[in-house]
Enzyme design. Structure first.
Site, PDB file in Angstrom:
ATOM      1  N   SER A 128      26.740  35.072  37.709  1.00  0.00           N
ATOM      2  CA  SER A 128      27.445  35.757  38.798  1.00  0.00           C
ATOM      3  C   SER A 128      27.163  35.095  40.133  1.00  0.00           C
ATOM      4  O   SER A 128      26.097  34.523  40.341  1.00  0.00           O
ATOM      5  CB  SER A 128      27.031  37.222  38.878  1.00  0.00           C
ATOM      6  OG  SER A 128      27.682  37.825  39.991  1.00  0.00           O
ATOM      7  N   LYS A 182      26.095  41.061  31.989  1.00  0.00           N
ATOM      8  CA  LYS A 182      26.992  40.508  33.011  1.00  0.00           C
ATOM      9  C   LYS A 182      28.259  41.359  33.105  1.00  0.00           C
ATOM     10  O   LYS A 182      28.773  41.624  34.191  1.00  0.00           O
ATOM     11  CB  LYS A 182      27.359  39.047  32.677  1.00  0.00           C
ATOM     12  CG  LYS A 182      28.496  38.456  33.536  1.00  0.00           C
ATOM     13  CD  LYS A 182      28.104  38.334  34.979  1.00  0.00           C
ATOM     14  CE  LYS A 182      29.094  37.835  35.991  1.00  0.00           C
ATOM     15  NZ  LYS A 182      30.389  37.377  35.739  1.00  0.00           N
ATOM     16  N   HIS A 185      27.366  44.444  34.958  1.00  0.00           N
ATOM     17  CA  HIS A 185      27.251  44.018  36.362  1.00  0.00           C
ATOM     18  C   HIS A 185      28.632  44.023  37.017  1.00  0.00           C
ATOM     19  O   HIS A 185      28.833  44.557  38.101  1.00  0.00           O
ATOM     20  CB  HIS A 185      26.621  42.624  36.442  1.00  0.00           C
ATOM     21  CG  HIS A 185      26.854  41.906  37.739  1.00  0.00           C
ATOM     22  ND1 HIS A 185      28.074  41.345  38.063  1.00  0.00           N
ATOM     23  CD2 HIS A 185      26.043  41.660  38.794  1.00  0.00           C
ATOM     24  CE1 HIS A 185      28.003  40.808  39.270  1.00  0.00           C
ATOM     25  NE2 HIS A 185      26.775  40.976  39.728  1.00  0.00           N
ATOM     26  N   ASN A 186      29.612  43.424  36.338  1.00  0.00           N
ATOM     27  CA  ASN A 186      30.961  43.375  36.908  1.00  0.00           C
ATOM     28  C   ASN A 186      31.568  44.775  37.011  1.00  0.00           C
ATOM     29  O   ASN A 186      32.279  45.070  37.975  1.00  0.00           O
ATOM     30  CB  ASN A 186      31.869  42.483  36.048  1.00  0.00           C
ATOM     31  CG  ASN A 186      31.630  41.009  36.310  1.00  0.00           C
ATOM     32  OD1 ASN A 186      30.527  40.614  36.663  1.00  0.00           O
ATOM     33  ND2 ASN A 186      32.641  40.186  36.125  1.00  0.00           N
ATOM     34  N   GLU A 189      30.221  46.285  39.973  1.00  0.00           N
ATOM     35  CA  GLU A 189      30.895  45.638  41.107  1.00  0.00           C
ATOM     36  C   GLU A 189      32.239  46.334  41.390  1.00  0.00           C
ATOM     37  O   GLU A 189      32.587  46.593  42.546  1.00  0.00           O
ATOM     38  CB  GLU A 189      31.082  44.160  40.752  1.00  0.00           C
ATOM     39  CG  GLU A 189      31.807  43.306  41.751  1.00  0.00           C
ATOM     40  CD  GLU A 189      32.014  41.887  41.181  1.00  0.00           C
ATOM     41  OE1 GLU A 189      31.050  41.286  40.662  1.00  0.00           O
ATOM     42  OE2 GLU A 189      33.144  41.390  41.237  1.00  0.00           O
TER      43      GLU A 189
HETATM   44  P1  NDP Z   1      38.839  28.362  34.829  1.00  0.00           P
HETATM   45  O1  NDP Z   1      38.516  29.664  34.207  1.00  0.00           O
HETATM   46  O2  NDP Z   1      40.073  28.275  35.656  1.00  0.00           O
HETATM   47  O3  NDP Z   1      38.913  27.260  33.665  1.00  0.00           O
HETATM   48  C1  NDP Z   1      39.354  25.947  33.914  1.00  0.00           C
HETATM   49  C2  NDP Z   1      38.554  24.963  33.100  1.00  0.00           C
HETATM   50  O4  NDP Z   1      38.696  25.249  31.691  1.00  0.00           O
HETATM   51  C3  NDP Z   1      39.033  23.540  33.309  1.00  0.00           C
HETATM   52  O5  NDP Z   1      37.908  22.702  33.332  1.00  0.00           O
HETATM   53  C4  NDP Z   1      39.889  23.299  32.078  1.00  0.00           C
HETATM   54  O6  NDP Z   1      40.014  21.936  31.740  1.00  0.00           O
HETATM   55  C5  NDP Z   1      39.077  24.025  31.048  1.00  0.00           C
HETATM   56  N1  NDP Z   1      39.837  24.348  29.829  1.00  0.00           N
HETATM   57  C6  NDP Z   1      40.820  25.256  29.685  1.00  0.00           C
HETATM   58  N2  NDP Z   1      41.266  25.258  28.418  1.00  0.00           N
HETATM   59  C7  NDP Z   1      40.553  24.341  27.731  1.00  0.00           C
HETATM   60  C8  NDP Z   1      40.521  23.903  26.387  1.00  0.00           C
HETATM   61  N3  NDP Z   1      41.338  24.441  25.464  1.00  0.00           N
HETATM   62  N4  NDP Z   1      39.648  22.921  26.041  1.00  0.00           N
HETATM   63  C9  NDP Z   1      38.811  22.408  26.963  1.00  0.00           C
HETATM   64  N5  NDP Z   1      38.780  22.784  28.234  1.00  0.00           N
HETATM   65  C10 NDP Z   1      39.627  23.749  28.631  1.00  0.00           C
HETATM   66  O7  NDP Z   1      37.602  27.807  35.686  1.00  0.00           O
HETATM   67  P2  NDP Z   1      36.523  28.552  36.602  1.00  0.00           P
HETATM   68  O8  NDP Z   1      35.673  27.475  37.110  1.00  0.00           O
HETATM   69  O9  NDP Z   1      37.161  29.501  37.551  1.00  0.00           O
HETATM   70  O10 NDP Z   1      35.686  29.443  35.584  1.00  0.00           O
HETATM   71  C11 NDP Z   1      34.990  28.893  34.469  1.00  0.00           C
HETATM   72  C12 NDP Z   1      34.360  30.020  33.680  1.00  0.00           C
HETATM   73  O11 NDP Z   1      33.429  30.706  34.515  1.00  0.00           O
HETATM   74  C13 NDP Z   1      35.343  31.091  33.209  1.00  0.00           C
HETATM   75  O12 NDP Z   1      34.941  31.564  31.954  1.00  0.00           O
HETATM   76  C14 NDP Z   1      35.202  32.169  34.244  1.00  0.00           C
HETATM   77  O13 NDP Z   1      35.556  33.443  33.737  1.00  0.00           O
HETATM   78  C15 NDP Z   1      33.710  32.093  34.566  1.00  0.00           C
HETATM   79  N6  NDP Z   1      33.308  32.595  35.856  1.00  0.00           N
HETATM   80  C16 NDP Z   1      34.077  32.389  36.967  1.00  0.00           C
HETATM   81  C17 NDP Z   1      33.679  32.864  38.201  1.00  0.00           C
HETATM   82  C18 NDP Z   1      34.516  32.597  39.411  1.00  0.00           C
HETATM   83  O14 NDP Z   1      34.152  33.112  40.485  1.00  0.00           O
HETATM   84  N7  NDP Z   1      35.585  31.833  39.301  1.00  0.00           N
HETATM   85  C19 NDP Z   1      32.433  33.616  38.371  1.00  0.00           C
HETATM   86  C20 NDP Z   1      31.661  33.714  37.183  1.00  0.00           C
HETATM   87  C21 NDP Z   1      32.104  33.246  35.982  1.00  0.00           C
HETATM   88  P3  NDP Z   1      41.247  21.065  32.322  1.00  0.00           P
HETATM   89  O15 NDP Z   1      40.813  20.618  33.680  1.00  0.00           O
HETATM   90  O16 NDP Z   1      41.376  19.938  31.354  1.00  0.00           O
HETATM   91  O17 NDP Z   1      42.450  21.959  32.360  1.00  0.00           O
END
Ligand code: NDP
Length: 475
Positions: A128, A182, A185-186, A189
């Protein structure tokens, strides 16, 4: 050099986590499905530390020292399974996969069991703190086998937020426990934000304050017991002016709240566990109501009644709202911790609520001064029946009761919706009640379905022969 840690999935969260590792002096291997994000990371931030970029998953895994440790930061759900499969195919016994995404804890339980059979260690880690936290120090909630924590714990602790020299990261428990806490936690939130929203609504519509004045109120509150990240940024958002119109930004944002699902997951899980997380549920439903734009448009103009009566003493009512917000927040956290206790019992996780309060003090979205109080409460009595029965919280809530009732009744008279404040107060009244109408519910259930009831004065289950002579029989 071989890297002690790797990150695959270099969108916002993954690239910031990788930079965090690098800035702490760790050599970090980086990989993304499509290489553009990897290239961009190296181009823009390569000088912040030692990155080892790879285009293929094979090269990525080969760039890691053994046991290999890989953090996956991709979209939760099927993408996570796909990446786990690719990694598992090239990893070796004893290697460790850490899923830092927002996985559903039941998926984590399944993945951990599956990878264990294949000789790999799987750590479902809730993270988080959003983008900023990922870069500068998030709160990390890693589950999985204790053996895996010996290997990944020091690395994760080194990038976590620190409060009073304690990292906001600790081993939570087995398999899905990290993602479960987690999730809760959300959920908390969601409840926190709903309560803040209701306080804002009352300050605005019951007291007629403008967003700047309300921002000042929140700033003042942030100097006391309510001190928290969310209260702090509430003041920031409320005082921000829209560049296009010059009016407060909050007045040009469409009032329909969206959600990505972790609040809903929390409530679904609470329903299964039978834990009344009314604060979180009301928050999820309030977002749904706000988003029902068609219904809202059709219902606009429905009569509000004629009992409106604005509070006379503005300063006193501001203080009432502050007290109601604090008491309702205590209830929401108490309910969240009840859900954690229930999850722990259901899945045999042996979770320690005081540890969670400790690692939520920094890095995460719900970080707040009062988490220190929660930690103290559980340190003093790990078997607390409810957080509101810890001496400090009991006193805080009891002192707030009159204010709380004035706020809920005033809001009701004015027609201002306060589902969070009102349900928290009802929960409090329900919990402390001498007798609940549940006795009547049991009577009704026995009448129409012979579901039986217990008696206050005798052991066993009883049934009244309602359609016969109405005598009582032991079931
Ligand atoms: P996203 O959830 O938008 O995911 C994008 C990433 O996933 C890119 O690197 C993409 O690769 C990859 N991806 C998607 N599909 C595939 C696949 N089939 N095979 C391989 N790679 C894949 O990114 P975030 O950074 O926002 O979040 C990452 C994780 O962290 C998520 O699970 C999210 O829920 C969690 N999270 C996010 C928070 C936030 O504030 N955003 C906070 C806490 C947790 P490509 O570039 O090739 O498309």
């Amino acid at each position: 050099p071989l890297a002690p840690i790797g990150v695959t999935g270099l969108a916002v969260m993954g690239s910031n986590l990788a930079r965090n590792f690098a800035r702490r002096g760790h050599v970090v291997a980086v990989h993304n499905r499509s290489s553009a994000k990897t290239t961009a990371l190296i181009e823009n931030h390569g000088s912040e530390g030692t990155f080892v970029p790879s285009e293929s998953i094979e090269d990525f895994v080969a760039s890691l020292e053994k046991p290999r440790r890989v953090v996956i930061m991709v979209k939760a759900g099927d993408p996570t399974d796909a990446v786990i499969e690719e990694l598992a195919a090239v990893m070796e016994e004893g290697d460790i996969i850490i899923d830092g995404g927002n996985a559903l804890y039941t998926d984590t339980i399944r993945r951990e069991a599956d990878l264990k059979e294949r000789g790999l260690l799987f750590v479902g880690a809730g993270i988080s703190g959003g983008e900023e936290g990922a870069l500068n120090g998030p709160s990390i909630m890693p589950g999985g086998p204790a053996k895996s924590y010996e290997s990944v714990g020091p690395l994760l602790e080194s990038i976590a937020a620190q409060v009073d020299g304690t990292p906001c990261c600790t081993h939570i428990g087995p398999d899905g426990s990290g993602h479960f806490v987690k999730m809760v936690h959300n959920g908390i939130e969601y409840a926190d934000m709903q309560l803040i929203g209701e306080a804002y609504h009352l300050l605005r519509d019951a007291l007629g304050k403008d967003p700047d004045a309300i921002a000042d109120v929140f700033r003042t509150w942030n100097e006391g017991d309510l001190e928290s990240y969310l209260v702090e940024i509430t003041a920031e958002v409320l005082s921000h002016k829209d560049a296009r119109t010059g009016t407060p930004l909050v007045d040009v944002i469409v009032d329909a709240a969206e959600q990505k699902g972790t609040g809903r997951w929390t409530v679904k899980s609470a329903l299964d566990l039978g834990v009344p997380v009314t604060g979180i549920a009301e928050a999820v439903f309030a977002r749904a109501l706000s988003g029902a734009r068609g219904q809202r448009a059709a219902a606009r103009g429905l009569a509000s009644g004629s009992l409106a009566d604005k509070p006379q003493d503005v300063d006193a009512f501001v203080e009432d709202i502050r007290s109601a917000l604090y008491a309702s927040k205590v209830i929401a956290y108490a309910q969240g911790f009840d859900q954690i206790a229930a999850g722990s019992a259901e899945y045999d996780w042996n979770l320690h609520p005081g540890d969670l309060a400790t690692i939520w003090r920094g890095g995460c979205i719900i970080r707040a001064r009062f988490l220190n109080r929660i930690k103290d409460a559980y340190d003093e009595n790990p078997e607390l029946p409810s957080l509101i029965l810890a001496p400090y919280f009991r006193e805080a809530v009891e002192n707030a009761v009159d204010s709380w009732r004035r706020v809920v009744s005033t809001a009701t008279l004015l027609g201002i919706p306060v589902p969070g404040f009102a349900s928290a107060l009802s929960y409090y009244d329900g919990l402390r009640a001498e007798r609940l109408p549940a006795a009547l519910t049991q009577g009704l259930r026995d009448f129409f379905g012979a579901h039986t009831y217990e008696r206050v004065d005798a052991e066993g289950k009883f049934h009244t022969l309602w359609s016969e002579d109405r005598s009582e029989v032991q079931a």
